[in-house]
Design an enzyme around this catalytic site. Structure first.
Site, short mmCIF file in Angstrom:
data_model
loop_
_atom_site.label_atom_id
_atom_site.label_comp_id
_atom_site.label_asym_id
_atom_site.label_seq_id
_atom_site.Cartn_x
_atom_site.Cartn_y
_atom_site.Cartn_z
N ASP A 136 0.87 -0.95 -0.02
CA ASP A 136 0.08 -0.01 0.09
C ASP A 136 0.98 1.00 -0.19
OD1 ASP A 136 -1.94 1.79 0.08
OD2 ASP A 136 -3.14 0.59 1.64
C1 BGC Z 1 -5.13 3.29 -0.07
C2 BGC Z 1 -4.90 2.28 -1.36
C3 BGC Z 1 -4.86 2.68 -2.72
C4 BGC Z 1 -3.65 3.70 -2.68
C5 BGC Z 1 -3.33 4.46 -3.87
C6 BGC Z 1 -3.84 4.12 -0.34
O1 BGC Z 1 -4.03 5.17 0.73
O2 BGC Z 1 -5.14 2.59 1.07
O3 BGC Z 1 -6.21 1.45 -1.32
O4 BGC Z 1 -4.88 1.87 -3.69
O5 BGC Z 1 -3.69 4.57 -1.55
O6 BGC Z 1 -4.11 5.58 -4.10
#
Ligand code: BGC
Length: 762
Positions: free
Chosen positions: A289
């Site tokens: 993540d």
């Molecule tokens: C989220 C993810 C997301 C990523 C990219 C993160 O803050 O938890 O689900 O895909 O950001 O935007």
């Protein structure tokens, strides 16, 4: 981790994509001596061949990438985004043009191609309903269509990796991201996620299941230790992922921000290496993540790629990873494995042969899909008397609250879609912490008021904002029907502190219901909420966030153009005191403080917990009313290695409609249990009957033995009941099941990625 909002965001035109790749192909060796470009070979072979041709720097280059913005480093220096990246998108990882290996162009996510905070200006996309609506359709084919729609739009915008589907089990009805997920049951969530993944990947866009794992609360998610007994995790949250992976073959899995049992998910060897890669033979790659990597050592524990690298304390998967290889702390073989996993997915999903191609998007056609999901997934929770469907033309109807005059609410965070046709309304909410910038209520342009006016042109339909309950009640008193729209906005990065509707809306409903006995409540919420007014209103509709055609879908259901068929993918408990954790874990803690949650309920998520405690929810998982009646009969249960359950479903009412047949296991040899082991959505004309046969996945009968790494099914009599919901069980039967023990590899599992293996569903 540094916050997303510390990034310098510059709006800009989207950069051209494939020029670099094409140039590289032209300049490099011909496709003939680049055997990995031969689509006739298997993805595994192609990936191995390509890796063998790469330098260490090229390999390392594929293992990390930024959030696709220009950004300022901690020392204030600005790092410009590579030109070929899609500016202001979620992620970018450069490819290796000389070898014909494309860059990764990554976008969120499951509810449509996201444009959070509208950073890409007017770049719109089809805004699908909440994942809870999609799951509530209990319709795998629709999940496939929704996934395909997002894949198609992503590809037409130049992306080749989708950072969806989100599919954490919804353990806490206050979690700020439940609206992105598929509910509280592993079988439902796993099956629906798998189909969404298959739909997306059939469009040659890699799909990513996330957030692996136990990311069930958002409060202090970057430091939170989520704790649960490993065996019960295998039977619940992990099982959902396992089912999605083996049926859907996603190219990638995104690990979560939180720790699981003391170790950060993205460096958690048990989760990534042992469960995902060893036990499940997952052949794709694990991406982090954004800002969830804590050191190069995560690479030794199963993480394959660092995403959103500028959010981490250092770009761990660049120089530090290389240093680890030089020092012999990480083998070159492991680096090769990381890269091979990425390449394998690219080949298997056809990303290389079918690169993104910018082109027009048929938003009108896609709006119909968004509308289908809403029409089939919105659940009618209560319908006392004959209020619904509204059939006789009424003189005057009061529509109250929820900004129903302009649109329907959506959820906030990285999944936020800028809806086709532009938002109807944006209300900045503000707040503190790195994710506060995401806190803007965005209303999709589908006004329930307009749709209601269209549904009943001879009625006078008046609107009251609901700001002053006394005004709303006065209008309701002068009307023949009052429809109150109430909202609960939730946002990634935050949990709702309680299950109570915000902004005094409980008082609004109570005032309106006191003024007019014919009051319908429409919930536009991210989560189940408490309903202290439930006894005072005859009808309640759970519309969740219904997406860009949601207003019309709500009107169609209320006015009977559509027979409601949606079911709850999450139970509505009566009160917060019925929750496993009545108080929100870490409520009020300082941002970034260490905290933990003990998920002591283990595998008893949602309805299973309420059943075990004997506390009937207000509306249980699987619940949803129809305007017709269904009868389920002639139940037959066969045993052996698993349960085979067959029965008839008949529409015994007067209207065309769909039933969701649900089979629950109620006793397993030596123990009482309650869990969904099969479902089927059955659409029937009045008088029509269908015979349904469902075969249970044996893991749904089993318990997991963690030390032995085996599923165990004790011999004995297994009982099942058909249910209208998890709390409304009908006819039952039983059969004998033989004793079994099996490891995960024994469960039929094709260790390959992609739609090349199975033809796409029509
Ligand atoms: C989220 C993810 C997301 C990523 C990219 C993160 O803050 O938890 O689900 O895909 O950001 O935007």
């Amino acid at each position: 981790m540094r916050s997303k909002s510390s990034i310098v965001i510059r709006r800009g035109a989207v950069a051209s994509l494939w020029l670099a790749l094409a140039a590289g192909l032209a300049a490099g060796a011909s496709a003939n001596d680049q055997a990995w470009l031969d689509a006739g070979r298997s993805p595994d072979v192609r990936a191995r061949l390509a890796v063998a041709a790469m330098t260490l720097d090229e390999k390392i280059g594929m293992l990390h990438g930024p959030m696709a913005f220009d950004y300022k480093g901690p020392d204030g220096t600005e790092t410009p985004l590579p030109l070929e990246a899609i500016r202001d998108s979620a992620g970018f990882v450069p490819g290796v043009p000389r070898l014909g290996i494309p860059a990764l162009y990554e976008t969120d996510a499951s509810l449509g191609v996201a444009n959070p905070m509208l950073v890409r200006g007017g770049d719109v996309a089809t805004a699908l309903p909440s994942g809870l609506v999609l799951a509530g359709t209990f319709d795998p084919d629709l999940a496939y269509r929704a996934g395909a729609l997002v894949g198609r739009e992503a590809r037409a915008k130049g992306f080749n990796v989708l950072l969806g589907g989100g599919m954490n089990l919804t353990r806490d009805p206050r979690n700020g991201r439940n609206f992105e997920y598929l509910g509280e049951d592993p079988w439902l969530a796993g099956v629906m996620a798998a189909e969404a993944v298959r739909g997306t990947q059939a469009e040659h866009v890699i799909s990513t299941v996330k957030h692996f794992a136990l990311n069930a609360n958002e409060t202090n998610r970057n430091t939170l230790d989520a704790r649960a007994d490993p065996a019960s995790l295998r039977e619940s949250d992990l099982l959902a992922f396992q089912i999605a992976i083996e049926r859907g073959h996603p190219g990638s899995v995104m690990c979560a921000y939180n720790k699981v049992n003391g170790s950060y998910s993205c460096g958690n060897a048990w989760l990534l290496d042992e469960v995902l890669k060893r036990d499940w033979s997952f052949p794709g790659w694990v991406m982090s993540d954004w800002g969830a990597v804590h050191g190069a050592a995560d690479g030794a524990n199963g993480l394959d790629q660092e995403s959103g690298e500028q959010l981490d304390a250092a770009v761990w998967f660049d120089a530090p990873l290389k240093q680890a290889v030089r020092d012999g702390r990480l083998s070159v073989a492991r680096i090769d494995d990381m890269v091979e996993r990425i390449l394998r997915a690219l080949f298997a999903v056809g990303v290389v042969e079918h690169p993104p191609r910018r082109g027009p998007i048929d938003y009108a056609a896609h709006r119909l899909v968004a509308g289908d999901v809403a029409r089939q997934g919105i659940a009618l929770l209560k319908n006392e008397g004959t209020l619904l469907p509204v059939s006789a033309p009424l003189k005057r109807i009061a529509v109250i609250g929820g900004h129903a005059n302009v649109g329907v609410l959506s959820g906030g965070g990285s999944s936020q879609v800028n809806p086709a046709g532009a938002p109807a309304l944006r209300i900045p909410i503000g707040g503190n912490g790195g994710m506060a910038a995401f806190r803007t209520e965005l209303y999709d342009p589908s006004s329930p008021l307009a749709a209601i006016r269209e549904a009943t042109p001879t009625s006078e339909v008046l609107y009251d904002s609901g700001d002053f309950p006394a005004d709303a009640a006065a209008l309701a008193a002068r009307s023949d029907l009052a429809i109150v729209f109430v909202t609960q906005h939730v946002v990634e990065g935050f949990d709702a502190p309680t299950m109570q509707l915000p902004h005094g809306q409980d008082a609004l409903i109570a005032a309106v219901a006191a003024a007019n006995a014919h009051t319908i409540v429409v919930l536009e919420t991210g989560n189940p909420v408490t309903m202290p007014w439930l006894g005072q209103v005859p009808a309640v509709l759970a519309a969740w966030y219904p997406g860009e055609a949601g207003g019309e879908a709500i009107a169609d259901i209320l006015f009977g153009k559509i027979n409601p068929s949606g079911r709850l993918a999450m139970s509505f408990p009566r009160a917060e005191s019925d929750l496993v954790r009545p108080r929100l874990p870490n409520l009020g803690a300082e941002t970034g403080a260490d905290g933990s949650v003990d998920y002591t309920e283990g595998a008893l998520v949602g309805y299973r917990w309420y059943a075990a405690k004997g506390t009937a929810p207000a509306f249980a998982f699987g619940h949803g009313l129809s305007y017709t009646r269904f009868e389920q009969s002639h139940l037959e249960v066969k045993g052996g290695k698993t349960l085979e359950v067959s029965f008839d479903v008949k529409n015994v009412g007067a209207r065309f409609g769909a039933d969701v047949a649900q089979v629950y296991l109620t006793a397993a040899a030596d123990r009482a249990v309650l869990r969904l082991i099969g479902f089927e959505r059955v659409t029937l004309e009045p008088g029509e009957m269908r015979h349904v046969t469902l075969r249970a996945d044996p893991r749904l009968l089993a318990s997991y033995d963690e030390p032995a790494r085996q599923w165990r099914v004790p011999e004995g009599i297994y009982r099942v009941r058909l249910g209208e919901s998890a709390a409304d069980l009908g006819p039952g039967g039983e059969a004998k099941i033989v004793a079994q023990r099996f490891a995960d590899r024994a469960v039929p599992f094709v260790a390959r990625v992609g739609p090349t293996l199975e033809p796409p569903r029509p």
